[in-house]
Scaffold this active site. Structure first.
Site, short mmCIF file in Angstrom:
data_model
loop_
_atom_site.label_atom_id
_atom_site.label_comp_id
_atom_site.label_asym_id
_atom_site.label_seq_id
_atom_site.Cartn_x
_atom_site.Cartn_y
_atom_site.Cartn_z
CB THR A 190 -4.49 80.35 80.23
OG1 THR A 190 -4.60 78.95 80.03
CG2 THR A 190 -5.84 80.92 80.67
CE LYS A 218 -2.19 82.66 83.91
NZ LYS A 218 -2.60 81.76 82.82
CE LYS A 242 -7.37 77.17 80.52
NZ LYS A 242 -7.56 75.85 81.12
N1 LIG Z 1 -0.39 73.43 84.32
C1 LIG Z 1 -1.65 73.25 83.94
O1 LIG Z 1 -2.38 72.37 84.43
C2 LIG Z 1 -2.25 74.12 82.86
C3 LIG Z 1 -1.72 75.34 82.52
N2 LIG Z 1 -2.32 76.09 81.55
C4 LIG Z 1 -1.79 77.37 81.15
O2 LIG Z 1 -0.68 77.10 80.31
C5 LIG Z 1 0.33 78.09 80.48
C6 LIG Z 1 1.63 77.41 80.91
O3 LIG Z 1 1.37 76.72 82.09
P1 LIG Z 1 2.45 75.76 82.76
O4 LIG Z 1 3.19 75.01 81.74
O5 LIG Z 1 1.73 75.02 83.82
O6 LIG Z 1 3.38 76.83 83.44
P2 LIG Z 1 4.90 76.78 83.89
O7 LIG Z 1 5.00 77.82 84.93
O8 LIG Z 1 5.33 75.40 84.17
O9 LIG Z 1 5.67 77.25 82.55
C7 LIG Z 1 5.63 78.59 82.15
C8 LIG Z 1 6.46 78.76 80.89
O10 LIG Z 1 6.49 80.16 80.57
C9 LIG Z 1 7.85 80.56 80.48
N3 LIG Z 1 7.98 81.95 80.89
C10 LIG Z 1 7.51 82.53 82.01
N4 LIG Z 1 7.80 83.84 82.02
C11 LIG Z 1 8.51 84.09 80.89
C12 LIG Z 1 9.07 85.24 80.32
N5 LIG Z 1 9.00 86.45 80.93
N6 LIG Z 1 9.70 85.13 79.13
C13 LIG Z 1 9.80 83.94 78.51
N7 LIG Z 1 9.27 82.80 78.98
C14 LIG Z 1 8.62 82.87 80.16
C15 LIG Z 1 8.61 79.63 81.40
O11 LIG Z 1 9.97 79.67 81.09
P3 LIG Z 1 11.08 79.22 82.18
O12 LIG Z 1 11.15 77.73 82.10
O13 LIG Z 1 12.32 79.91 81.74
O14 LIG Z 1 10.59 79.72 83.52
C16 LIG Z 1 7.92 78.32 81.05
O15 LIG Z 1 8.38 77.83 79.81
C17 LIG Z 1 -0.23 79.07 81.50
O16 LIG Z 1 -0.84 80.12 80.81
C18 LIG Z 1 -1.26 78.25 82.26
O17 LIG Z 1 -2.25 79.05 82.83
C19 LIG Z 1 -3.42 75.63 80.86
C20 LIG Z 1 -3.95 74.43 81.15
C21 LIG Z 1 -3.45 73.60 82.20
O1 LIG Z 2 -5.73 75.81 83.18
C1 LIG Z 2 -5.67 74.74 83.80
C2 LIG Z 2 -6.71 73.75 83.65
C3 LIG Z 2 -6.46 72.52 84.46
C4 LIG Z 2 -7.47 71.47 84.09
O2 LIG Z 2 -8.27 71.67 83.16
O3 LIG Z 2 -7.46 70.41 84.75
#
Ligand SMILES: NC(=O)C1=CN([C@@H]2O[C@H](COP(=O)(O)OP(=O)(O)OC[C@H]3O[C@@H](n4cnc5c(N)ncnc54)[C@H](OP(=O)(O)O)[C@@H]3O)[C@@H](O)[C@H]2O)C=CC1
Ligand SMILES: O=CCCC(=O)O
Length: 378
Positions: A181, A324, A256
């Site tokens: 996102t 964010k 989104k």
């Molecule tokens: N969780 C949710 O319900 C949802 C999340 N999203 C979106 O999806 C994306 C991921 O979310 P989510 O999986 O929950 O987040 P997490 O915080 O669990 O994972 C984030 C990922 O990004 C990596 N990362 C962060 N900073 C860096 C960097 N500087 N360089 C390289 N890798 C980096 C992390 O690596 P490391 O493991 O090394 O920290 C990890 O793999 C976000 O944009 C979020 O807004 C969208 C829908 C639903």
């Molecule tokens: O970006 C996060 C979305 C979470 C959801 O759709 O339930």
């Protein structure tokens, strides 16, 4: 209408202003919000945000959704299939979302290569059959299509365009699908760098959280190269229950952010309701039940409500990511000079929650920011 609106905004915002030093709603700021709301009939007209051409392509038959109460075992359609895509698939970013998404590709029989900044998060996927490469560039070079699921705009840019970033491994005949996102500006920047190599680009942020990701029930909001959308359609079908193609890059990101702006405000409002019911001696568990049966029923309230009442916030969607998204939605609205006063106030609340150390809890922990202020006022 204007006076009713001003009155209601006054009642809504002044208590917040009283409770939070970071929230400063003056009479004049409330007046301008109210004037914006009442004078801008565009709120009730067709929005200026166009997503043409729009195509929604749900899969059929559908396995049960995360929130569905229908018991079914129709998930076998995913098992043992790599869909029509037979090439190698890269996956960068194995956090809460990326990990189950990559696992579902593996389970479906895809040839998956993974990378994550913290390498240990690759281990269970390697055990499940994934290949590993030591950098995003190496993954992109060894795969036909590479997905990226990163935390925020900064990490999405770094992983795609930084030193040893995916761009270095891209080229003609390859594709990059960013499912993080981010805002449209970020997405366009990444798109340009990917496409300059001769590769194709698709933005494809997802609606749906941890459990839908595990269940292959995400909703993809895609935009960019339509031929890449067609190429990866079967992979999106493995990870999701539906996919929208929204046209040019930026439209997926915008869609989104609008969805998550609404979600963040709904959660803040729900939190206030739970606390108010507690304060006036009405059982909040009953409130959750009443809400679930009425017109404002939402799966999110039904799923999160019971644990919020117990002050339990197991992380599905980290609070820092919700803030964010509100921040990015505010910027999006600013870019078209649209006032979004509710989202602006909500963003302040999530910022307060972050300052209380709640960033890594589920975003439903925003209720704790309100609860803390309530205690201070008692
Ligand atoms: N969780 C949710 O319900 C949802 C999340 N999203 C979106 O999806 C994306 C991921 O979310 P989510 O999986 O929950 O987040 P997490 O915080 O669990 O994972 C984030 C990922 O990004 C990596 N990362 C962060 N900073 C860096 C960097 N500087 N360089 C390289 N890798 C980096 C992390 O690596 P490391 O493991 O090394 O920290 C990890 O793999 C976000 O944009 C979020 O807004 C969208 C829908 C639903
Ligand atoms: O970006 C996060 C979305 C979470 C959801 O759709 O339930």
């Amino acid at each position: 209408m204007a006076s009713v609106c001003i009155h209601n905004l006054h009642r809504l915002l002044l208590p917040l202003s009283d409770n939070y030093s970071s929230l400063r709603f003056t009479d004049s700021s409330i007046l301008s919000m109210a004037m914006a709301l009442t004078s801008s009939s565009s709120i009730f007209r067709c929005p200026r945000f166009h997503v043409s051409p729009l195509r929604r392509t749900p899969r059929s038959p559908r396995p049960p959704s995360f929130f569905s109460t229908i018991a079914s075992s129709q998930t076998s359609e995913k098992a043992g299939k790599g869909g029509e895509f037979t090439g190698r698939v890269g996956f960068l970013g194995l956090g809460i979302m990326g990990s189950p998404m990559a696992l579902n590709l593996l389970k479906a029989g895809c040839d998956v290569t993974v990378w994550n900044r913290t390498k240990s998060k690759c281990d269970h996927l390697i055990d499940a059959g994934a290949r590993y490469e030591p950098s995003p560039a190496d993954v992109a070079a060894s795969c036909n299509v590479t997905f990226a699921m990163l935390a925020d705009p900064e990490s999405a840019i770094d992983v795609a365009c930084g030193t040893n970033g995916a761009v270095k491994g891209m080229g003609p005949g390859k594709g990059y699908v960013d499912v993080s996102t981010v805002d449209g500006t970020t997405s366009k920047l990444i798109s340009k760098q990917i496409k300059d190599t001769g590769a194709l680009f698709l933005e494809a942020p997802v609606s749906g959280s941890k459990k839908p990701a595990e269940d292959g029930q995400l909703i993809f909001l895609t935009a960019g190269d339509e031929s890449l959308f067609q190429t990866v359609a079967s992979l999106l079908d493995i990870m999701g229950k539906s996919k929208f193609y929204l046209g040019e890059v930026g439209n997926g990101a915008a869609m989104k952010l609008v969805v998550n702006m609404i979600m963040g405000s709904m959660m803040a409002s729900f939190s206030e309701g739970i606390l108010l019911s507690e304060k006036v001696g009405v059982d909040p568990n009953v409130l959750v039940e009443v809400v679930s049966q009425g017109a404002i029923s939402a799966p999110m309230f039904a799923v999160k409500g019971p644990s919020m009442v117990k002050a339990s916030y197991p992380t599905a969607f980290p609070l820092k990511h919700q803030q964010k998204d509100l921040r990015l939605a505010l910027r999006l609205a600013e870019s078209v000079s649209q006032p979004i006063p509710i989202a602006a106030a909500t963003n302040e609340l999530y910022k307060v929650a972050k300052s209380y150390g709640l960033s890594d809890l589920d975003f439903s922990a925003v209720i704790e920011a309100l609860r803390a202020k309530l205690k201070q006022s008692e």
